[in-house]
Scaffold this active site. Structure first.
Site, PDB file in Angstrom:
ATOM      1  N   ALA A  74       0.255  38.993 -12.868  1.00  0.00           N
ATOM      2  CA  ALA A  74       1.636  38.707 -13.258  1.00  0.00           C
ATOM      3  C   ALA A  74       2.300  40.032 -13.604  1.00  0.00           C
ATOM      4  CB  ALA A  74       1.679  37.750 -14.448  1.00  0.00           C
ATOM      5  N   GLU A 110       3.036  38.178 -20.829  1.00  0.00           N
ATOM      6  CA  GLU A 110       4.206  38.711 -20.127  1.00  0.00           C
ATOM      7  C   GLU A 110       5.473  38.588 -20.973  1.00  0.00           C
ATOM      8  OE1 GLU A 110       3.517  40.424 -17.629  1.00  0.00           O
ATOM      9  OE2 GLU A 110       1.493  39.661 -17.358  1.00  0.00           O
TER      10      GLU A 110
END
Length: 592
Positions: A74, A110
């Site tokens: 990610a 994230e």
């Protein structure tokens, strides 16, 4: 590096928070409902992080988007976070508990970058560690708040602290703060040192300063440097101002030096009223087992040493900066079974080596569960490492492991199983391999009877994960009943279309593939070609690395390079074959 623009045939599901932030999950067509878990989780994470940082997320929208072929797991592009499919999508009917945990952890990591990395960006790549370490640590902090039943901090010790200790005990490790002179050196920083060691020392520092003081320091740092650049020293400065403690002096040892210490504990005296311990620190090195390693390092660390004991109502803490010191702990004259535990909660980034006089004490606190699961986990994990570097014998290690036969905590068992796997891998194809497999079956048999194969009303998410973990290992280490049960479930699925519970599906695939015929191998391969869910395809690819038949494994390796396997999954297959005790040389020959 934090900018992304995505063009494609996409669909989305959306939620607007009470603060007015529009959160969306974007997928390829037909998959948007697989984003419901991610949408709910990211909404809750955003609320937690807004409160923790004291600075609300500054953009009007936050998009999470799936990219089917994606090199990274990610990437934290500001306002448009990109993911692999299995890092964001959850199928309520076919996804396992562990997939939900992984998805939640990746989203939280994230999203932490929206502040630590995007709102405040590091000045240069040598400070990358702080970006990634903070996101790892902060992500787990958010998930622990949202899903307290997952016991995230014990899992953190397994997946971050212990992994970093493994890598940082090697001669070819590197300091957290690494000078970067050209772009080619940047990629080398994305490892367990930058992510997991850094996250672990942040957790150690938070425990030393207190969570409240630490949070105030983070808020000061964020407010001082928002929409700007910062360096590691800026964070230490903010924490020093708030805590009034020498944070810079403590932390420079942990960020500028390679490796970490082992704390050697020796009993000096034991009276009815107190116990005196000699404590010395030396660098931990796996290559210490090679007596000619020529490592004459005189490294020292400022160690925030913590001790728990049977008499203390709170944890004793003091800063150790010399190579040798003595600590005296009070005892209660009426107490029969006095005990102490160095590094409670495993917040310190160091190993602990107890002398042989403490074996009976360890047996007492482990078998009677007098200390929390994370501490029981830590005792055996340190012993495993000390066995690998020659400090203690494997006989001592196996005797210690027997103390855990009545262990019930899922996290402790998951770490034990990982370490037993390692011992079996090291002893594979030696005269000791069968004895080690028998020991492994003995260790796993008692807990497996408690767990069984079928879901129970009393199941928790952690016990569900543990069931798959233990059943798989019993089958791997030669328990014929487990293999037969797995193959029966698989046969019922193939012939009668009876669904396999997603939480044991990997176990069933892996044990079926282990002793599969050529036709069964082709059948499993056919399942892969028909699978639509990325998680399911990953399960099947992993199962194809389990056969004992070398011809089957050769086919698996060749298949890894075909257009039917996404490039980011090829490495999973090669690594899986390399961990198969029947085929380590096969994987190496294939790589060459």
């Amino acid at each position: 590096y934090i900018l992304a623009i995505v063009i494609g045939e996409l669909e989305s599901i959306t939620h607007t928070t009470k603060e007015g932030t529009t959160i969306s999950i974007w997928t390829t067509k037909g998959n948007k409902n697989l984003g419901l878990f991610a949408l709910d989780t990211s909404t809750r994470i955003l609320d937690y992080m807004n409160k923790y940082f004291g600075i609300p997320y500054p953009l009007k929208k936050l998009d999470h988007i799936v990219i089917p072929d994606f090199a990274a797991g990610a990437m934290e592009n500001w306002g448009l976070i990109t993911y692999r499919e299995n890092a964001l999508l959850v199928d309520p009917d076919n996804s396992s508990v562990i997939t939900r945990q992984n998805v939640a952890a990746i989203i939280a990591h994230e999203m932490a970058h929206m502040w630590f990395g995007n709102l405040v960006t590091m000045h240069w790549w040598n400070d990358l560690w702080l970006n990634e370490s903070f996101a790892s640590w902060m992500g787990d902090k958010a998930i622990n708040d949202i899903f307290p039943e997952w016991d995230v901090w014990t899992n953190f010790v397994i997946d971050d602290t212990n992994v970093a200790l493994e890598l940082d005990g090697l001669a070819n490790s590197h300091p957290i703060e690494q000078e970067v002179n050209n772009p080619a050196e940047i990629g080398q920083l994305f490892d367990a040192i930058s992510y997991s060691k850094g996250a672990s020392i942040l957790r150690m520092l938070e425990a030393f300063l207190s969570p409240t003081i630490f949070q105030k320091g983070i808020k000061l740092y964020m407010k001082s440097h928002e929409y700007s650049n910062a360096q590691t020293t800026d964070l230490w400065y903010a924490l020093e101002i708030i805590s009034k403690k020498p944070v810079q002096d403590i932390m420079k040892d942990w960020t500028s030096q390679t490796g970490y210490p082992v704390i050697n504990i020796k009993l000096l005296s034991d009276t009815p009223t107190n116990i005196a311990l000699s404590i010395d620190q030396t660098p931990f090195r796996y290559n210490a087992i090679m007596k000619d390693n020529n490592d004459s390092s005189q490294q020292l660390w400022n160690i925030p040493l913590t001790i728990d004991s049977s008499i203390s109502s709170k944890i004793t803490a003091q800063l150790i900066s010399s190579d040798k010191t003595t600590i005296t702990l009070a005892k209660n004259e009426t107490q029969q079974a006095y005990w102490f535990k160095i590094n409670p909660q495993q917040t310190g980034f160091y190993r602990v080596n107890y002398d042989s006089s403490q074996i009976s004490m360890q047996e007492n606190i482990v078998t009677n569960k007098l200390i929390p699961p994370v501490d029981r986990l830590g005792i055996q994990n340190d012993a495993h490492a000390l066995c690998l570097n020659g400090t203690i014998s494997i006989t001592q290690l196996l005797e210690l492991l027997r103390f855990y036969k009545n262990e019930t905590n899922p996290h402790v068992w998951m770490n034990i199983s990982k370490n037993i796997d390692h011992l079996n891998l090291l002893l594979a194809n030696t005269p000791c391999s069968k004895s080690m497999e028998a020991f492994s079956r003995e260790m796993f048999s008692s807990i497996s009877e408690t767990l069984g194969w079928e879901p129970k009303e009393t199941d928790t998410d952690l016990s569900v994960i543990l069931r798959g973990n233990i059943l798989l290992r019993l089958g791997i280490y030669g328990d014929s009943k487990s293999v037969i049960r797995a193959k029966t479930i698989y046969s019922n699925f193939i012939n009668e279309n009876i669904p396999i519970n997603p939480d044991i599906r990997s176990v069933v695939y892996n044990l079926t593939a282990k002793e599969c015929s050529s036709s069964e191998y082709d059948e499993i391969l056919e399942l892969y070609s028909k699978a639509n869910l990325s998680e399911e395809r990953t399960r099947i690819l992993h199962a194809l690395t389990y056969p004992t038949n070398l011809n089957h494994l050769k086919k698996t390796l060749q298949f890894s390079l075909t257009k039917d396997v996404r490039q980011h999954d090829t490495i999973r297959i090669i690594l899986g074959v390399s961990r198969n005790t029947n085929s380590q040389s096969l994987a190496w020959d294939f790589i060459k």
